[in-house]
Design a protein around this motif. Structure first.
Motif, mmCIF file in Angstrom:
data_model
loop_
_atom_site.group_PDB
_atom_site.id
_atom_site.type_symbol
_atom_site.label_atom_id
_atom_site.label_comp_id
_atom_site.label_asym_id
_atom_site.label_seq_id
_atom_site.Cartn_x
_atom_site.Cartn_y
_atom_site.Cartn_z
ATOM 1 N N ALA A 65 0.852 -1.183 0.000
ATOM 2 C CA ALA A 65 0.000 0.000 0.000
ATOM 3 C C ALA A 65 0.890 1.236 0.000
ATOM 4 O O ALA A 65 2.016 1.216 0.512
ATOM 5 N N LEU A 66 0.396 2.325 -0.587
ATOM 6 C CA LEU A 66 1.200 3.538 -0.685
ATOM 7 C C LEU A 66 1.650 4.027 0.679
ATOM 8 O O LEU A 66 2.763 4.535 0.829
ATOM 9 N N TYR A 112 9.356 6.908 2.656
ATOM 10 C CA TYR A 112 10.677 6.924 2.024
ATOM 11 C C TYR A 112 10.709 7.919 0.863
ATOM 12 O O TYR A 112 11.725 8.589 0.644
ATOM 13 N N LEU A 113 9.610 8.018 0.129
ATOM 14 C CA LEU A 113 9.522 8.999 -0.952
ATOM 15 C C LEU A 113 9.601 10.421 -0.389
ATOM 16 O O LEU A 113 10.229 11.297 -0.985
ATOM 17 N N ARG A 143 -3.087 12.319 -2.533
ATOM 18 C CA ARG A 143 -3.012 11.141 -1.656
ATOM 19 C C ARG A 143 -2.684 11.571 -0.232
ATOM 20 O O ARG A 143 -1.904 10.927 0.449
ATOM 21 N N PHE A 144 -3.351 12.639 0.226
ATOM 22 C CA PHE A 144 -3.071 13.156 1.561
ATOM 23 C C PHE A 144 -3.429 12.135 2.640
ATOM 24 O O PHE A 144 -2.734 12.026 3.660
ATOM 25 N N LYS A 177 -0.941 10.936 5.553
ATOM 26 C CA LYS A 177 -1.291 11.105 6.962
ATOM 27 C C LYS A 177 -1.229 9.761 7.701
ATOM 28 O O LYS A 177 -0.701 9.671 8.810
ATOM 29 N N ALA A 178 -1.740 8.702 7.064
ATOM 30 C CA ALA A 178 -1.710 7.377 7.692
ATOM 31 C C ALA A 178 -0.286 6.874 7.866
ATOM 32 O O ALA A 178 0.051 6.253 8.882
ATOM 33 N N ALA A 179 0.575 7.171 6.882
ATOM 34 C CA ALA A 179 1.967 6.750 6.971
ATOM 35 C C ALA A 179 2.684 7.433 8.121
ATOM 36 O O ALA A 179 3.428 6.797 8.868
#
Length: 219
Positions: free
Chosen positions: A154-155, A161-162, A205-206, A210-212
């Protein structure tokens, strides 16, 4: 089945003593319910100790050559730097062996730092910050996306890392302002592409971003 008369419990498997009181057992032992896995010949700790000893030995030898040499031994300095980088790279590979994206990312960052140091030590030509670093940042970002998609992640699992790739790419402003990079077009192009990419992620893809961060900060 074995039995401990003191604890009054049955003990399955083949035990030498009671796991509770370590007293003697009675009865017939039976086959172990869990398989016994063979121990590896080389543990991670052994590998770290051996590689650290070799690295220290090489650094001491190179340092001794520098001290007793009448002429500047630049190759010894490069060897010391290479030894430290290889040793750090091995430790990182061992520590992050179960996370391929983190492994590739950290090793690439170390490699870019090594290129800059070698560039400075060999005459400050600026080739590292002018050409190598900009293209490496773009390649690392693209490689991270490819690995994430290939691994069906999943993103939110690799977007952190991105983000760091984009933030660290902005450090290219330092050699531009210090005039180490006298041809800033590749660096500026690289930073612009990554900033536009980051803006797209932030806008579209905010929720994943946020989840990351919540996952990374354990919020």
């Amino acid at each position: 089945m074995q039995y401990c008369p003191k604890c009054k419990v049955n003990v399955r498997g083949h035990k030498r003593c009671c796991p509770l009181c370590e007293g003697p057992l009675t009865g017939e032992p039976e086959e172990d319910i869990f398989p016994v896995l063979p121990l590896p010949r080389w543990s991670s700790l052994s590998f770290i100790k051996i590689s650290s000893f070799i690295a220290v030995t090489l650094i001491v030898i190179m340092s001794a050559i520098i001290l007793i040499s009448d002429e500047p031994a630049h190759w010894c300095t490069i060897m010391i730097l290479a030894t430290i980088l290889i040793w750090a790279d091995l430790l990182i590979a061992l520590y992050f062996r179960n996370n391929f994206i983190k492994l590739i990312t950290t090793q690439t960052w170390i490699g870019m730092a090594a290129l800059v140091v070698i560039d400075l030590m060999t005459g400050r030509h600026g080739w590292s910050v002018t050409w190598s670093i900009p293209f490496i940042f773009l390649g690392l970002t693209l490689l991270t996306i490819i690995i994430g998609k290939a691994a069906k992640l999943a993103l939110e699992d690799f977007i952190i890392y991105l983000t760091f790739d984009v933030l660290f790419s902005l450090l290219q402003l330092i050699p531009i302002h210090t005039e180490l990079n006298r041809q800033p077009i590749p660096a500026v192009t690289s930073m612009s592409i990554l900033v536009v990419f980051a803006a797209g992620v932030l806008i579209f893809r905010f929720s994943d971003l946020k989840a990351a961060y919540e996952k990374w900060l354990n919020l």
